[in-house]
Design an enzyme around this catalytic site. Structure first.
Site, PDB file in Angstrom:
ATOM      1  N   LYS A 153       0.844  -1.206   0.000  1.00  0.00           N
ATOM      2  CA  LYS A 153       0.000   0.000   0.000  1.00  0.00           C
ATOM      3  C   LYS A 153       0.877   1.253   0.000  1.00  0.00           C
ATOM      4  O   LYS A 153       2.073   1.172   0.288  1.00  0.00           O
ATOM      5  CB  LYS A 153      -0.918  -0.026   1.231  1.00  0.00           C
ATOM      6  N   TYR A 181      16.776  30.709   5.613  1.00  0.00           N
ATOM      7  CA  TYR A 181      15.656  31.475   6.162  1.00  0.00           C
ATOM      8  C   TYR A 181      15.722  31.545   7.684  1.00  0.00           C
ATOM      9  O   TYR A 181      15.956  30.537   8.346  1.00  0.00           O
ATOM     10  CB  TYR A 181      14.334  30.821   5.780  1.00  0.00           C
TER      11      TYR A 181
HETATM   12  C1  PLP Z   1      -0.442  -1.777   6.815  1.00  0.00           C
HETATM   13  C2  PLP Z   1      -1.004  -3.067   7.298  1.00  0.00           C
HETATM   14  C3  PLP Z   1      -0.169  -4.177   7.513  1.00  0.00           C
HETATM   15  C4  PLP Z   1       1.337  -4.103   7.425  1.00  0.00           C
HETATM   16  O1  PLP Z   1       1.866  -3.520   8.599  1.00  0.00           O
HETATM   17  P1  PLP Z   1       3.451  -3.460   8.888  1.00  0.00           P
HETATM   18  O2  PLP Z   1       3.533  -3.069  10.305  1.00  0.00           O
HETATM   19  O3  PLP Z   1       4.021  -2.434   7.975  1.00  0.00           O
HETATM   20  O4  PLP Z   1       3.972  -4.825   8.619  1.00  0.00           O
HETATM   21  C5  PLP Z   1      -0.776  -5.383   7.834  1.00  0.00           C
HETATM   22  N1  PLP Z   1      -2.119  -5.491   7.963  1.00  0.00           N
HETATM   23  C6  PLP Z   1      -2.938  -4.433   7.793  1.00  0.00           C
HETATM   24  C7  PLP Z   1      -4.410  -4.605   7.967  1.00  0.00           C
HETATM   25  C8  PLP Z   1      -2.414  -3.183   7.468  1.00  0.00           C
HETATM   26  O5  PLP Z   1      -3.234  -2.140   7.309  1.00  0.00           O
END
Ligand code: PLP
Length: 399
Positions: free
Chosen positions: A52, A279
């Site tokens: 994702k 800045y």
């Molecule tokens: C993002 C997510 C993961 C992965 O989490 P990590 O801590 O990056 O391994 C697993 N399950 C769900 C439902 C998520 O939203």
């Protein structure tokens, strides 16, 4: 096109990518991490690589292709467009949408692009069943239980009822039942154990209604690196895929950071003692010094709150950043490298010689987590694949 001409073309189009500032994605490290994870899991446990948010900023398509080659059998995304992007790139692995879907249009898109949804409520299940009924097609769905995260899912005490409802609705096939842990990266396992027990209890109730067969999964990176009793039929691993540990006590396997952030020196100059830099004059030279300007700034994702608090690597040496980080540029105190040249490469995140600057270092300085650092790099920074990238694109070019 002949392969030597392709090579030249690739060099020509890639060179400008390293003009100013860029993110390097080490596909050899990515492959290494997936193989380490695969090796750590029992053979029956499937590995879902969570890609994702553009693969945590690494570039979803390249990452998805690489992790599937290396041993991941599922992909997880947050949104439907993220799933569509992977399908349009020709990726065929099963893709679970971790976010919720509520509208008939979303159902149609999920079905059309052969994605698999998460169902969190009876209302969602009804929308899916009805919409799929119109085209008389069926879909594999994944039931989400809330065992204590208080985010998506049906509360665990109502799991059996919900799963029975989904089971009875036409056009839906329950492919898995899952939940998500809130504190798996904490050294104190109390809450995680409670969630684990609730999940077990819910599954027992579901199985008592005669529903057996859906895959079960619970573990994120932290839980995957904690205890095999949390692995079930699949683990959903994001962060560890990218070579970072969810917490210092979870270094069960050897992981290599996949991402490096680099930029070039655009100007070198000498300033006199007492001269203000950038800045707001947040830095004033206490002696005569040599400054370097680097073509990367907060619009590329370098957090402005790191101003005067970060170091970079040049020629294997740690060099302090000075003055406010600006939108497109930042300054360094390079007095220790008097012969530094315009065009030389600065490593902001990554490794040079014996030194490594990791997203964990930035996160510690900023009071945040490495996940947010990785996701923070903007699309102005081209993602440049290194490591096994050439082998992979050669295969793609010749097929
Ligand atoms: C993002 C997510 C993961 C992965 O989490 P990590 O801590 O990056 O391994 C697993 N399950 C769900 C439902 C998520 O939203």
């Amino acid at each position: 096109m002949r392969s030597d001409r392709l090579q030249t073309l690739r060099d020509k189009v890639s060179a400008p990518l390293r003009d100013r500032a860029w993110v390097e994605i080490d596909l050899a490290a990515l492959t290494h991490n997936v193989r380490q994870l695969r090796h750590f899991l029992s053979p029956q446990t499937e590995l879902m690589a969570v890609v994702k948010a553009d693969a945590y900023g690494h570039g979803a398509i390249t990452v998805a292709q690489t992790v599937c080659e290396a041993g991941a059998s599922w992909l997880g995304v947050a949104t439907i467009p993220e799933g569509i992007q992977l399908r349009e790139a020709g990726i065929e692995a099963p893709i679970l949408i971790l976010g919720a879907s509520n509208t008939p249009e979303q159902v149609q898109a999920i079905a059309h692009w052969n994605l698999q949804p998460t169902l969190c409520t009876p209302q969602q299940a009804l929308v899916f069943s009805e919409t799929l009924g119109i085209e008389n097609r069926s879909l594999s769905v994944h039931v989400k239980l809330d065992t204590g995260m208080s985010r998506l899912g049906t509360i665990w005490q109502q799991a059996a009822e919900f799963v029975q409802l989904v089971q009875r609705l036409p056009h839906l096939k329950i492919a898995s039942i899952y939940s998500h842990l809130a504190t798996a990266d904490s050294p104190d396992p109390t809450v995680m154990r409670q969630q684990h027990e609730r999940f077990e209890e819910a599954i027992a109730f579901i199985e008592a209604t005669g529903i057996k067969g859906p895959k079960l999964h619970l573990a994120n990176s932290a839980a995957a690196l904690t205890d095999r009793s949390l692995h079930y039929d699949m683990v959903r691993v994001g962060l560890a895929t990218y070579g970072l540990y969810p917490a210092p006590h979870l270094k069960a396997i050897n992981l290599k950071p996949v991402m490096q952030v680099k930029a070039r020196i655009t100007q070198v100059k000498d300033i006199a003692s007492g001269t203000g830099v950038s800045y707001g004059y947040q830095f004033i030279a206490s002696e005569n010094m040599r400054l370097a300007v680097v073509g990367i700034g907060y619009a590329d994702g370098i957090p402005r709150n790191l101003s005067n608090k970060m170091q970079v690597l040049i020629r294997g040496q740690l060099v302090p950043q000075v003055g406010a980080i600006t939108m497109d540029q930042l300054m360094l105190d390079v007095s220790a490298i008097p012969d530094l040249q315009t065009g030389e490469v600065v490593t902001l995140l990554g490794k040079q010689g014996e030194f490594q600057i990791s997203a964990d270092d930035w996160a510690a300085t900023l009071g945040t987590i490495s996940w947010e650092i990785l996701c923070g790099f903007k699309h102005r920074l081209p993602r440049v694949a290194v490591g096994e990238a050439l082998e992979i694109s050669d295969q793609a070019a010749s097929s």
